[in-house]
Design an enzyme around this catalytic site. Structure first.
Site, PDB file in Angstrom:
ATOM      1  CE  LYS A   1       1.315   7.092   9.036  1.00  0.00           C
ATOM      2  NZ  LYS A   1       2.231   6.608   7.972  1.00  0.00           N
ATOM      3  NE  ARG A   2      -0.429   5.428   0.350  1.00  0.00           N
ATOM      4  CZ  ARG A   2      -1.187   4.493  -0.218  1.00  0.00           C
ATOM      5  NH1 ARG A   2      -1.580   4.651  -1.471  1.00  0.00           N
ATOM      6  NH2 ARG A   2      -1.555   3.426   0.461  1.00  0.00           N
TER       7      ARG A   2
END
Length: 314
Positions: free
Chosen positions: A75-76
């Site tokens: 997700k980062r």
């Protein structure tokens, strides 16, 4: 194998035990999961055997890798590079995680993209319907190395699915977007606009920025393009253009294009001398489809008004 905790002291089962019981009770026949679960496979099979249950068939897929560098997609990575990682938006402990659905991706485009991450059909075909994927997919053609995620390729898939849709289908979606923006489009041929513009977008929400010149008379002109398109005699040329267009018996593209081209050729001018400032007058900048298609949509009165606006600005 090392010892694993199967049941915590508070009576809550760990994933290893809960997963086995869940899959058995749901009569799961095939488990396809990421390769990070390979070390747990012997334990899971032993648990099935300990319960006296037949275990499912297992397959482990290579990981989806981040667009650059090493490691799996997270997700980062999506947050840093501006693309979703999850199929749908959800609230993750107070943090809202955006999804492909909310970003305007079609479900069929998302599935198509996902299917080709790590699998290939053995041909050059990239666009597949669900029925085609079901027919062509085999686990044997899944690669053994990780697949690098390409956000630009994902947009490409959505663009392909927009192009596959009819102008009527795109218009239906665009109308919803226009309604949400509070735009009055009752006097416009939305289907025709979408027919002209759908190949220029990757998402429906991009349509407004690409087409707003149809709905709104330009009030400013792109200075860079204006400097390139307009010369000392451009105002006089545009005045003649107004007369040529005003005399056209109808505003069909073949009529206006024929009249303007005959006039240009008769004066032995280059087409840029007329067409560049003509486009600037209609759009306000140097973009858009054929000028003659655009003026058919906005009509004669609006076309002449826009050309006169540019003349006044020179």
């Amino acid at each position: 194998m090392d010892d694993k905790v199967l049941m915590k002291t508070d009576g809550l089962p760990t994933y290893h035990l809960a997963n086995i019981v869940d899959d058995h009770l749901m009569e799961i026949t095939h488990v396809i999961r990421g390769e990070e679960w390979l070390p747990s496979l012997p334990l899971h099979i032993l648990l099935y055997e300990a319960f006296g249950w037949e275990h499912p068939k297992f397959a482990h897929l290579p990981l989806i890798l981040k667009p650059s560098g090493k490691g799996k997609l997270s997700k980062r990575d999506g947050d840093q590079l501006g693309f979703p990682v999850f199929p749908m938006q959800f609230n993750n402990n107070g943090e809202m995680c955006k999804g492909y659905r909310e970003d305007g991706y079609f479900p069929e485009a998302f599935i198509n993209m996902l299917a080709l991450l790590g699998w290939n059909p053995g041909t050059e075909q990239e666009i597949f319907s669900m029925d085609e994927l079901i027919k062509e997919f085999t686990i044997e053609r899944v690669g053994k190395s990780g697949s690098r995620f390409d956000p630009d390729k994902t947009k490409w898939f959505n663009h392909q699915y927009i192009m596959k849709k009819s102008a009527e289908e795109v218009a239906e979606l665009f109308r919803k977007d226009l309604d949400a923006r509070g735009i009055d489009y009752s006097n416009f041929d939305i289907v025709r606009i979408c027919e002209l513009m759908k190949e220029r977008i990757s998402f429906i929400h991009e349509m407004w920025d690409e087409t707003r010149f149809f709905f709104e008379t330009p009030t400013q002109f792109d200075e860079k393009f204006k400097k390139k398109a307009c010369k000392e005699d451009t105002a006089e040329v545009l005045k003649e253009l107004v007369n040529i267009l005003d005399k056209c018996p109808d505003f069909k593209p073949e009529t206006t294009e024929g009249a303007v081209k005959a006039w240009i050729e008769g004066n032995e001018w280059g087409f840029g001398k007329v067409m560049s400032p003509f486009r600037l007058a209609i759009v306000g900048e140097g973009k858009g489809p054929s000028v003659f298609d655009m003026i058919e949509v906005i009509g004669k009165a609006e076309t002449l008004k826009r050309i006169n606006n540019l003349i006044a600005a020179l």
